[in-house]
Design a protein around this motif. Structure first.
Motif, PDB file in Angstrom:
ATOM      1  N   LYS A 176      -1.051  15.080   5.676  1.00  0.00           N
ATOM      2  CA  LYS A 176      -0.105  14.251   4.914  1.00  0.00           C
ATOM      3  C   LYS A 176      -0.798  13.029   4.297  1.00  0.00           C
ATOM      4  O   LYS A 176      -0.693  12.781   3.094  1.00  0.00           O
ATOM      5  N   SER A 177      -1.499  12.272   5.152  1.00  0.00           N
ATOM      6  CA  SER A 177      -2.160  11.057   4.634  1.00  0.00           C
ATOM      7  C   SER A 177      -3.233  11.413   3.618  1.00  0.00           C
ATOM      8  O   SER A 177      -3.417  10.698   2.629  1.00  0.00           O
ATOM      9  N   THR A 178      -3.928  12.512   3.857  1.00  0.00           N
ATOM     10  CA  THR A 178      -4.979  12.925   2.918  1.00  0.00           C
ATOM     11  C   THR A 178      -4.384  13.183   1.535  1.00  0.00           C
ATOM     12  O   THR A 178      -4.925  12.720   0.521  1.00  0.00           O
ATOM     13  N   GLY A 185       1.385   1.777   3.117  1.00  0.00           N
ATOM     14  CA  GLY A 185       0.663   2.595   4.093  1.00  0.00           C
ATOM     15  C   GLY A 185       1.231   2.450   5.484  1.00  0.00           C
ATOM     16  O   GLY A 185       2.252   1.803   5.713  1.00  0.00           O
ATOM     17  N   GLN A 186       0.536   3.088   6.416  1.00  0.00           N
ATOM     18  CA  GLN A 186       0.971   3.117   7.798  1.00  0.00           C
ATOM     19  C   GLN A 186       0.756   1.763   8.459  1.00  0.00           C
ATOM     20  O   GLN A 186       1.627   1.216   9.091  1.00  0.00           O
ATOM     21  N   GLU A 187      -0.433   1.282   8.340  1.00  0.00           N
ATOM     22  CA  GLU A 187      -0.744  -0.040   8.873  1.00  0.00           C
ATOM     23  C   GLU A 187      -1.237  -0.827   7.682  1.00  0.00           C
ATOM     24  O   GLU A 187      -2.024  -0.344   6.901  1.00  0.00           O
ATOM     25  N   LEU A 247       4.815   6.370   0.178  1.00  0.00           N
ATOM     26  CA  LEU A 247       4.916   5.768   1.509  1.00  0.00           C
ATOM     27  C   LEU A 247       4.255   6.669   2.537  1.00  0.00           C
ATOM     28  O   LEU A 247       4.524   7.880   2.561  1.00  0.00           O
ATOM     29  N   ASP A 248       3.416   6.111   3.362  1.00  0.00           N
ATOM     30  CA  ASP A 248       2.792   6.905   4.426  1.00  0.00           C
ATOM     31  C   ASP A 248       3.335   6.456   5.772  1.00  0.00           C
ATOM     32  O   ASP A 248       2.920   5.414   6.294  1.00  0.00           O
ATOM     33  N   GLU A 249       4.246   7.223   6.303  1.00  0.00           N
ATOM     34  CA  GLU A 249       4.893   6.898   7.578  1.00  0.00           C
ATOM     35  C   GLU A 249       5.175   5.402   7.692  1.00  0.00           C
ATOM     36  O   GLU A 249       4.666   4.717   8.570  1.00  0.00           O
ATOM     37  N   PRO A 250       6.029   4.925   6.786  1.00  0.00           N
ATOM     38  CA  PRO A 250       6.203   3.471   6.675  1.00  0.00           C
ATOM     39  C   PRO A 250       6.883   2.847   7.887  1.00  0.00           C
ATOM     40  O   PRO A 250       6.821   1.637   8.054  1.00  0.00           O
TER      41      PRO A 250
HETATM   42 MG    MG Z   1      -1.134  10.359   8.501  1.00  0.00          MG
END
Ligand code: MG
Ligand code: ADP
Length: 265
Positions: free
Chosen positions: A44-46, A85-87, A165-168
């Motif tokens: 997913k993030s990739t 992003g996530q963090e 959004l990446d796992e916001p």
């Molecule tokens: Mg990820």
């Protein structure tokens, strides 16, 4: 027929070994809330990083509003796509207001100063996220949920109508998770989001792509994708799926192995 905002075709990427994104193709239509789901490490993030240009694809194409995203200037892609992003650790001790004002930078030239319109937009973004009282606080000292709200406010200040959004809402408690997705939904924009919680994805997404081992395994509306069979295929977990009388959406209950065993015997 709804307007297509983004077309991803045969996107491939590897970090050197196995393909982390293996011929990924999908569309995002205008106004749609599209979810990318899948187990940890499914890619997913990739995929998102290739879209927001933190990584460069090995192959394939990404078209945004009819234009080749990979050839667009960084400034132009930053105007079109807001990324959360996530963090989102930021260096230095900026105030919340300063972080949100950074959302204005793709609109500015070097050495441009913040004008009254920028100030108005930053204030409005802070208000939208209920953060006007925190404007002067240090970002570094906020809680995880407040930090994420500040980053969403920065995306709002950017005035982009397409959020990536990446796992916001990872690591946030349920009230912040709902609050953040509610804020985003209220913006009425186009959204592409990696979401790791299936029930949240079912509540907010119009359309879902399921990734596994760098490939798209399934796609469809939440009620099409989230069946006990599919969930077992992807995650190896038994579940019961019901349409909820209030939300009208599917809700997933995961079934512990002990309960399955007890019922079978
Ligand atoms: Mg990820
Ligand atoms: P997800 O976001 O779905 O959890 P990722 O896109 O982060 O998945 O990871 C996909 C695959 O790529 C995983 O096998 C992961 O270990 C690998 N990977 C991710 N980031 C890197 C990296 N920086 N270097 C090497 N491999 C990576």
């Amino acid at each position: 027929m709804k307007q297509v905002r983004m077309q991803v075709r045969d996107l491939t990427f590897s970090y050197g070994g196995e393909m982390a994104a293996d011929h990924i193709s999908f569309d995002v239509h205008k106004g749609q809330f599209v979810g990318l789901i899948g187990p940890n490490g499914s890619g997913k993030s990739t995929v998102l990083k290739n879209i927001y240009r933190a990584l460069k694809p090995d192959g394939g194409s990404i078209v945004l509003d009819g234009e080749d995203l990979l050839r667009m200037s960084y400034r132009k892609s930053a105007l079109k796509l807001a990324v959360v992003g996530q963090e989102n650790e930021v260096p230095f001790d900026f105030t919340v207001e300063e972080i949100v004002a950074m959302g204005r930078s793709p609109h500015k030239r070097l050495f441009d100063i913040e004008n009254s319109r920028d100030k108005f937009i930053v204030r409005h973004a802070l208000e939208h996220l209920g953060m006007e009282d925190m404007a002067k606080r240090s970002y570094l000292h906020l809680s995880g949920g407040e930090k994420q709200r500040a980053i969403i406010a920065r995306a709002v200040a950017q005035e982009s109508d397409f959020f990536v959004l990446d796992e916001p809402t990872n690591h946030l408690d349920i009230s912040y998770q709902m609050q953040i997705f509610d804020f985003i939904q209220r913006l009425n924009i186009t959204v592409l989001a990696a979401i790791h919680d299936l029930n949240l994805a079912a509540l907010y997404c119009d359309y879902i792509y399921v990734l596994k081992d760098g490939r798209i395994l399934l796609s469809g509306k939440p009620e099409e994708v989230f069946t006990p069979e599919n969930i077992y295929d992807v995650y190896g977990v038994r579940s019961s799926v019901e349409r909820h009388p209030i939300t009208g959406k599917v809700g997933i209950t995961f079934l512990p192995a002990g309960i399955i065993r007890a019922r079978a015997s």
